[in-house]
Structures are given as structure tokens and as C-alpha cells.
Design a protein around this motif. Sequence first.
Motif, PDB file in Angstrom:
ATOM      1  N   ASN A 127       1.926 -27.998  21.482  1.00 41.19           N
ATOM      2  CA  ASN A 127       1.663 -27.017  22.434  1.00 41.19           C
ATOM      3  C   ASN A 127       2.537 -25.806  22.455  1.00 41.19           C
ATOM      4  OD1 ASN A 127      -0.366 -28.836  23.616  1.00 41.19           O
ATOM      5  ND2 ASN A 127       1.520 -30.258  24.491  1.00 41.19           N
ATOM      6  N   TYR A 128       1.924 -24.587  22.927  1.00 42.43           N
ATOM      7  CA  TYR A 128       2.451 -23.361  23.110  1.00 42.43           C
ATOM      8  C   TYR A 128       2.357 -22.485  24.048  1.00 42.43           C
ATOM      9  CZ  TYR A 128       2.978 -23.980  17.866  1.00 42.43           C
ATOM     10  OH  TYR A 128       3.584 -24.569  16.762  1.00 42.43           O
ATOM     11  N   VAL A 129       3.224 -21.824  24.594  1.00 38.90           N
ATOM     12  CA  VAL A 129       2.847 -21.083  25.630  1.00 38.90           C
ATOM     13  C   VAL A 129       3.175 -19.553  25.229  1.00 38.90           C
ATOM     14  CG1 VAL A 129       3.681 -19.940  27.963  1.00 38.90           C
ATOM     15  CG2 VAL A 129       4.031 -22.527  27.601  1.00 38.90           C
ATOM     16  N   ILE A 130       2.145 -18.851  25.309  1.00 35.14           N
ATOM     17  CA  ILE A 130       1.839 -17.504  24.625  1.00 35.14           C
ATOM     18  C   ILE A 130       2.151 -16.227  25.847  1.00 35.14           C
ATOM     19  CG2 ILE A 130       0.729 -15.780  23.468  1.00 35.14           C
ATOM     20  CD1 ILE A 130       1.162 -18.637  21.953  1.00 35.14           C
ATOM     21  N   GLU A 131       3.211 -15.473  25.684  1.00 35.12           N
ATOM     22  CA  GLU A 131       3.550 -14.349  26.753  1.00 35.12           C
ATOM     23  C   GLU A 131       3.173 -13.137  26.017  1.00 35.12           C
ATOM     24  OE1 GLU A 131       7.771 -12.703  28.070  1.00 35.12           O
ATOM     25  OE2 GLU A 131       7.345 -14.622  28.953  1.00 35.12           O
ATOM     26  N   VAL A 132       2.636 -12.289  26.928  1.00 36.89           N
ATOM     27  CA  VAL A 132       2.099 -11.055  26.235  1.00 36.89           C
ATOM     28  C   VAL A 132       2.615 -10.178  27.212  1.00 36.89           C
ATOM     29  CG1 VAL A 132       0.127  -9.719  25.576  1.00 36.89           C
ATOM     30  CG2 VAL A 132       0.183 -12.086  25.310  1.00 36.89           C
ATOM     31  N   LEU A 133       3.370  -9.053  26.995  1.00 33.01           N
ATOM     32  CA  LEU A 133       3.787  -7.978  27.580  1.00 33.01           C
ATOM     33  C   LEU A 133       3.098  -6.776  27.320  1.00 33.01           C
ATOM     34  CD1 LEU A 133       5.588  -6.633  29.914  1.00 33.01           C
ATOM     35  CD2 LEU A 133       7.414  -6.427  28.096  1.00 33.01           C
ATOM     36  N   ALA A 134       2.257  -6.173  27.998  1.00 32.45           N
ATOM     37  CA  ALA A 134       1.682  -4.808  27.850  1.00 32.45           C
ATOM     38  C   ALA A 134       2.261  -3.775  28.538  1.00 32.45           C
ATOM     39  CB  ALA A 134       0.044  -4.921  28.178  1.00 32.45           C
ATOM     40  N   ARG A 135       2.501  -2.475  27.734  1.00 34.03           N
ATOM     41  CA  ARG A 135       2.891  -1.262  28.422  1.00 34.03           C
ATOM     42  C   ARG A 135       2.040  -0.149  28.405  1.00 34.03           C
ATOM     43  NH1 ARG A 135       8.383  -1.940  29.680  1.00 34.03           N
ATOM     44  NH2 ARG A 135       9.498  -3.512  28.325  1.00 34.03           N
ATOM     45  N   TRP A 136       1.918   0.501  29.475  1.00 36.02           N
ATOM     46  CA  TRP A 136       1.012   1.688  29.577  1.00 36.02           C
ATOM     47  C   TRP A 136       2.085   2.779  29.602  1.00 36.02           C
ATOM     48  CZ3 TRP A 136      -0.369  -3.105  31.085  1.00 36.02           C
ATOM     49  CH2 TRP A 136      -1.652  -3.243  30.649  1.00 36.02           C
ATOM     50  N   ARG A 137       1.969   3.836  28.724  1.00 36.74           N
ATOM     51  CA  ARG A 137       3.125   5.063  28.892  1.00 36.74           C
ATOM     52  C   ARG A 137       2.955   5.561  30.128  1.00 36.74           C
ATOM     53  NH1 ARG A 137       4.757   6.205  24.112  1.00 36.74           N
ATOM     54  NH2 ARG A 137       2.672   5.949  23.279  1.00 36.74           N
ATOM     55  N   ASP A 138       4.057   5.984  31.192  1.00 42.67           N
ATOM     56  CA  ASP A 138       4.046   6.569  32.140  1.00 42.67           C
ATOM     57  C   ASP A 138       3.104   6.027  33.299  1.00 42.67           C
ATOM     58  OD1 ASP A 138       5.742   8.507  31.008  1.00 42.67           O
ATOM     59  OD2 ASP A 138       4.030   9.684  30.313  1.00 42.67           O
ATOM     60  N   ARG A 139       2.766   4.621  33.112  1.00 40.37           N
ATOM     61  CA  ARG A 139       2.056   4.254  34.449  1.00 40.37           C
ATOM     62  C   ARG A 139       2.762   2.996  34.599  1.00 40.37           C
ATOM     63  NH1 ARG A 139      -4.042   4.767  33.767  1.00 40.37           N
ATOM     64  NH2 ARG A 139      -3.694   4.277  36.120  1.00 40.37           N
ATOM     65  N   GLY A 140       3.186   1.879  33.610  1.00 36.29           N
ATOM     66  CA  GLY A 140       3.665   0.810  34.076  1.00 36.29           C
ATOM     67  C   GLY A 140       3.666  -0.367  33.178  1.00 36.29           C
ATOM     68  N   ASP A 141       3.715  -1.695  33.231  1.00 32.81           N
ATOM     69  CA  ASP A 141       3.573  -2.452  32.392  1.00 32.81           C
ATOM     70  C   ASP A 141       3.193  -3.935  33.357  1.00 32.81           C
ATOM     71  OD1 ASP A 141       5.932  -3.853  33.605  1.00 32.81           O
ATOM     72  OD2 ASP A 141       7.313  -2.700  32.438  1.00 32.81           O
ATOM     73  N   GLN A 142       2.739  -5.173  32.467  1.00 30.65           N
ATOM     74  CA  GLN A 142       2.365  -6.376  32.933  1.00 30.65           C
ATOM     75  C   GLN A 142       2.654  -7.335  31.732  1.00 30.65           C
ATOM     76  OE1 GLN A 142      -1.565  -6.961  33.918  1.00 30.65           O
ATOM     77  NE2 GLN A 142      -1.200  -8.377  35.755  1.00 30.65           N
ATOM     78  N   PHE A 143       2.911  -8.287  32.617  1.00 32.57           N
ATOM     79  CA  PHE A 143       2.992  -9.732  31.395  1.00 32.57           C
ATOM     80  C   PHE A 143       1.889 -10.700  32.141  1.00 32.57           C
ATOM     81  CE2 PHE A 143       6.020 -12.317  33.624  1.00 32.57           C
ATOM     82  CZ  PHE A 143       5.549 -13.710  33.170  1.00 32.57           C
ATOM     83  N   ILE A 144       1.352 -11.290  31.136  1.00 33.81           N
ATOM     84  CA  ILE A 144       0.228 -12.152  31.159  1.00 33.81           C
ATOM     85  C   ILE A 144       0.794 -13.652  30.216  1.00 33.81           C
ATOM     86  CG2 ILE A 144      -1.503 -10.877  31.626  1.00 33.81           C
ATOM     87  CD1 ILE A 144      -2.799 -11.518  28.762  1.00 33.81           C
TER      88      ILE A 144
END
Length: 196
Positions: A127-144
Motif C-alpha cells: 500500500n502506498y500513499v502518493i502525494e503530488v504538489l503542483a505549483r503554478w508560477r505567480d498563482r499558487g500551489d496545491q497538493f493532492i
Amino acid sequence: MKPLYKNLILLLVCLGLAGCSGNLFSILDQAELRPPEAVVLIGEKEIPHKKGSFCWQSNGQGVCADTAGAEALTSDTKPTSVPKDSLIKINYEEEPSGIHVVYLKDGTEYKRFSDKFDFKMPSEPGNYVIEVLARWRDRGDQFIAFKVKVDDCIVSCGTKKTSLLETKETIKFQLLSLEHSSSDKLLENSLCIKQL
């Protein structure tokens, strides 16, 4: 004198509503301050994910929201079974300028990499938990975050997943009836055989 009180009460109610509507519009503006939606896919099958912490800004306004970490965020979700070494792809409504992926296994970091929107699941079952952090230049970020169960006994043939034993029995039967199959079915069967 009673009409004066009525007018005063009416004026106070109108001012109160006007003040509240300003707050209402502010709340509606914040509701639109969200990072682009993500879709996590294995083949054509969507893998459910949870939205985590984010910060986002647009038109001079910004909003941030904090959540628990990836493991706590996904603690109430059932892992999606995936074949080992299968390819996971993440599509965003608006492509991020950067992405960072971390695999967690048993509470510890298993693997980490950056700037790949499609990536292979591990060969090691579990079992694995996958964490993805995405960044948008000058706009922000979010992780799923999402959970997967890597299984070495699952073979993906089309959209159906079966155990290795079931797949071998199915292929034996299909090989016996290949002369009655269409060319599309023949191709699908050969792809399943290659995966075995």
C-alpha cells in the motif's frame, strides 16, 4: 412618530443588507480562488484523490487553506488496486509550471521525483500513499493525495482486472476461439499475453 420609527428601522435593515451583501460577494470571490482541478488516471480509469492544502491568488486577491498531511488526509479512503509498474497520469485543467511527487509506504518516504505528469507505480507490492504538489508560477500551489495498492497478481487487460490465474485460464479459452475473433479482440488478447 410611528412612521419615523418605521422609516428608521427600514433604513437600518437596508444598510444591514447592503453591508452583508458586500461580505457575500467577497465570499463568492473567494470561492473562485481555487487551483485548477486534477484528474488522476491509470489507463482510462480515474483514481479518486483528496485535495490538500493550497494557496491561490488572482486579480489581487488570495486565499490559503491548510489540511492534514497526505497520510492523514487519505486515512478514510480505500486504496485503488493497480498492477505493479503501471503508469499513472495526472491531468490538470491548467498545466502547472512544476510538479513534485512523493511515494509514502508505511509512514516513510519511499520515492521522490519532480516534473513528471506521468509516472510508474513501484514494482514492490504493498500500500502506498502518493502525494503530488503542483505549483503554478505567480498563482499558487496545491497538493493532492491518493492511495494505491500495488499488486503483483493483477494484470490489466482492457478495463477488466483479474488475478494471474484467472487471466491464464481466460487466455487459454480465448486462444482456442481465436479463429472466431475480430482483429481488435486478437490485438487485445495479444497485449494481455505480453503482460503475463
